[in-house]
Design an enzyme around this catalytic site. Structure first.
Site, PDB file in Angstrom:
ATOM      1  N   CYS A   9       1.079  -0.864  -0.453  1.00  0.00           N
ATOM      2  CA  CYS A   9       0.295   0.212   0.110  1.00  0.00           C
ATOM      3  C   CYS A   9       0.990   1.262   0.115  1.00  0.00           C
ATOM      4  O   CYS A   9       2.391   1.195  -0.318  1.00  0.00           O
ATOM      5  CB  CYS A   9      -1.022  -0.444   1.112  1.00  0.00           C
ATOM      6  SG  CYS A   9      -0.082   0.141   3.019  1.00  0.00           S
ATOM      7  N   ASN A  12       2.310   1.198   4.039  1.00  0.00           N
ATOM      8  CA  ASN A  12       2.579  -0.116   4.776  1.00  0.00           C
ATOM      9  C   ASN A  12       2.413   0.434   6.349  1.00  0.00           C
ATOM     10  O   ASN A  12       2.953  -0.703   7.096  1.00  0.00           O
ATOM     11  CB  ASN A  12       3.461  -0.343   4.458  1.00  0.00           C
ATOM     12  CG  ASN A  12       4.555  -1.707   5.039  1.00  0.00           C
ATOM     13  OD1 ASN A  12       5.603  -1.882   5.227  1.00  0.00           O
ATOM     14  ND2 ASN A  12       3.225  -2.835   5.241  1.00  0.00           N
ATOM     15  N   CYS A  14      -1.125   0.514   7.684  1.00  0.00           N
ATOM     16  CA  CYS A  14      -3.128  -0.410   7.469  1.00  0.00           C
ATOM     17  C   CYS A  14      -2.677  -0.947   6.740  1.00  0.00           C
ATOM     18  O   CYS A  14      -3.420  -2.344   6.910  1.00  0.00           O
ATOM     19  CB  CYS A  14      -3.454   1.585   7.042  1.00  0.00           C
ATOM     20  SG  CYS A  14      -3.198   3.272   8.272  1.00  0.00           S
ATOM     21  N   ARG A  15      -3.247  -0.583   5.494  1.00  0.00           N
ATOM     22  CA  ARG A  15      -3.753  -1.644   4.628  1.00  0.00           C
ATOM     23  C   ARG A  15      -2.937  -2.876   3.930  1.00  0.00           C
ATOM     24  O   ARG A  15      -3.104  -4.391   4.301  1.00  0.00           O
ATOM     25  CB  ARG A  15      -4.504  -1.150   3.311  1.00  0.00           C
ATOM     26  CG  ARG A  15      -5.787   0.053   3.054  1.00  0.00           C
ATOM     27  CD  ARG A  15      -5.245   0.501   1.594  1.00  0.00           C
ATOM     28  NE  ARG A  15      -4.110   1.561   1.459  1.00  0.00           N
ATOM     29  CZ  ARG A  15      -4.359   2.248   0.318  1.00  0.00           C
ATOM     30  NH1 ARG A  15      -5.095   2.455  -0.458  1.00  0.00           N
ATOM     31  NH2 ARG A  15      -3.056   2.983   0.320  1.00  0.00           N
ATOM     32  N   SER A  16      -1.659  -2.485   3.841  1.00  0.00           N
ATOM     33  CA  SER A  16      -1.287  -3.747   3.905  1.00  0.00           C
ATOM     34  C   SER A  16      -0.508  -4.341   4.889  1.00  0.00           C
ATOM     35  O   SER A  16      -0.719  -5.759   4.559  1.00  0.00           O
ATOM     36  CB  SER A  16       0.565  -3.219   2.853  1.00  0.00           C
ATOM     37  OG  SER A  16       0.820  -2.755   3.630  1.00  0.00           O
ATOM     38  N   ASP A 128      -8.186   4.125   1.075  1.00  0.00           N
ATOM     39  CA  ASP A 128      -7.459   4.903   2.235  1.00  0.00           C
ATOM     40  C   ASP A 128      -8.131   5.045   3.471  1.00  0.00           C
ATOM     41  O   ASP A 128      -8.470   6.037   3.316  1.00  0.00           O
ATOM     42  CB  ASP A 128      -6.474   5.767   1.687  1.00  0.00           C
ATOM     43  CG  ASP A 128      -5.487   6.012   2.574  1.00  0.00           C
ATOM     44  OD1 ASP A 128      -5.143   5.641   4.209  1.00  0.00           O
ATOM     45  OD2 ASP A 128      -4.566   6.279   2.028  1.00  0.00           O
TER      46      ASP A 128
END
Ligand code: 4NP
Length: 157
Positions: A9, A12, A14-16, A128
């Site tokens: 993401c 690195n 939050c999402r990934s 995001d």
């Protein structure tokens, strides 16, 4: 043979990291851990060395997933090291493709949007959550949970 999987993401944090955590939880549940090496990275380096965002860690923990990863910035060598690279949005996709010098390189076909594996969502990108509220973090986990089943099925078949 072991397959190396990288989630990417922007930050690195939050999402990934959440994608890495959901993937690891699912391969554990399905007793597939020996088949995979899993990691995550960001296209930006602002948070290098940090644990995932506390809001993301808390949301993941509420689903039984402990996020332990530290943020790192993607390196060009990751594109060759990993077998499958799953990105959260089109910005991540373009950022990674811009690292590939040869447009004909087979590396291009390793990089995919994670939600292309989604079974139940029509969304193309994982939004995001960084500047939003709690429901954005819940949405990230819901979207990833759905897509990860499709990804794992495609990797083992
Ligand atoms: P991520 O979220 O890409 O899912 O880790 C973000 C984290 C940090 C920032 C942006 C997005 N930031 O601007 O610092």
């Amino acid at each position: 043979m072991v397959k190396k999987i990288l989630f990417v993401c922007l930050g690195n944090i939050c999402r990934s990291p959440a994608a890495e955590g959901v993937f690891k939880q699912k391969i554990k549940e399905r007793d597939l851990e020996k088949l995979f090496v899993v990691d995550s990275a960001g296209t930006g380096g602002w948070h290098v060395g940090n644990l995932a965002d506390p809001r993301m860690r808390e949301t993941a923990l509420s689903r039984g997933i402990e996020l332990m990863s530290r943020s790192r910035k993607i390196e060009e060598s990751d594109l060759y090291e990993f077998d499958h690279i799953l990105v959260m949005d089109n910005d991540n996709l373009y950022a990674l493709k811009s690292l590939i010098k040869d447009p004909e390189s087979p590396v291009n076909s390793k990089i995919k949007l994670i939600l292309s594996y989604s079974k139940n969502s029509q969304l193309e990108e994982v939004p995001d959550p960084y500047y939003g509220g709690q429901n954005g973090f819940d949405k990230v986990i819901d979207l990833l949970d759905d897509a990860m089943d499709g990804l794992i099925d495609s990797l083992i078949n």
